[in-house]
Design an enzyme around this catalytic site. Sequence first.
Site: not given
Length: 262
Positions: A65, A67, A69-70
């Site tokens: 996804h 977001h 942090d990814h």
Amino acid sequence: MRIMTQIRCLLAPNPSAMTFRGTNTYIIGEGEVAVLDPGPDDPAHLAAILEATKGERITHILLSHDHKDHSMLVPGLKAATGAPLCGYDSPSSAIRPDIALQDGQILESTSWQLEAIHTPGHSDDHLCFAAGNICLTADHVMGWASTAIIPPRGRLRDYMESLAKLETRPWQRFLSGHGDPIEDPAKRLATLRAHRQAREASILRLLSQGPSTLDGIVNSLYARIAPGLRPAARHNVNAHVIALCETGQVQMQDDRLEMAQP
Ligand SMILES: [Zn+2]
């Protein structure tokens, strides 16, 4: 032929109240590999991914996804490898994939095979990836905490349906986006479902005693929460309230919440 997919995990250096020890980046396969969730935009983490795959070729970048942090390292890893980004193409995503994956789509290479499973809830573009009976569950199912559901892209009813989607299959292990592997997937899924049902019941119990507000409910249910986690708790309560309003059990007038009149 059934492929036994080898999976390695690299921990990104971005620990926080929301990311636990940091984001787990997964290297999938051997030789020609896929990288799931490159992680934060950190040169040291990019170097660690390239070092871990030395002598191999990164052929696919997968994203659970969008977001930050990814996903923040996606441009850096694309620039370093030329590999295409594969993910769910949601119009609301901050980052659009080169290869849009559909629910149930199979991706494969010489040493790995993955099935994309669309699991909205945490975010509308969330994908899990199944490698045989191992599931890379990213932020949909984690062992260290329940999933933050942040409206409007996060939706509780989608999340419950996405739990049900995983509950129908006999998993051996979950590898999540943050924290350790989950060795008892069925039990973890049941625990998360029960947690949400209990949360919903406690919101309904509170409102049956009289009208309240979103913050009033958060204060009652999360009286001793760490300040850093309060925004996530508030989002979660909001996600429940939205779901209860959609089913007609609760009604909202300005910021006043109350049980719907029968
Ligand atoms: Zn995350």
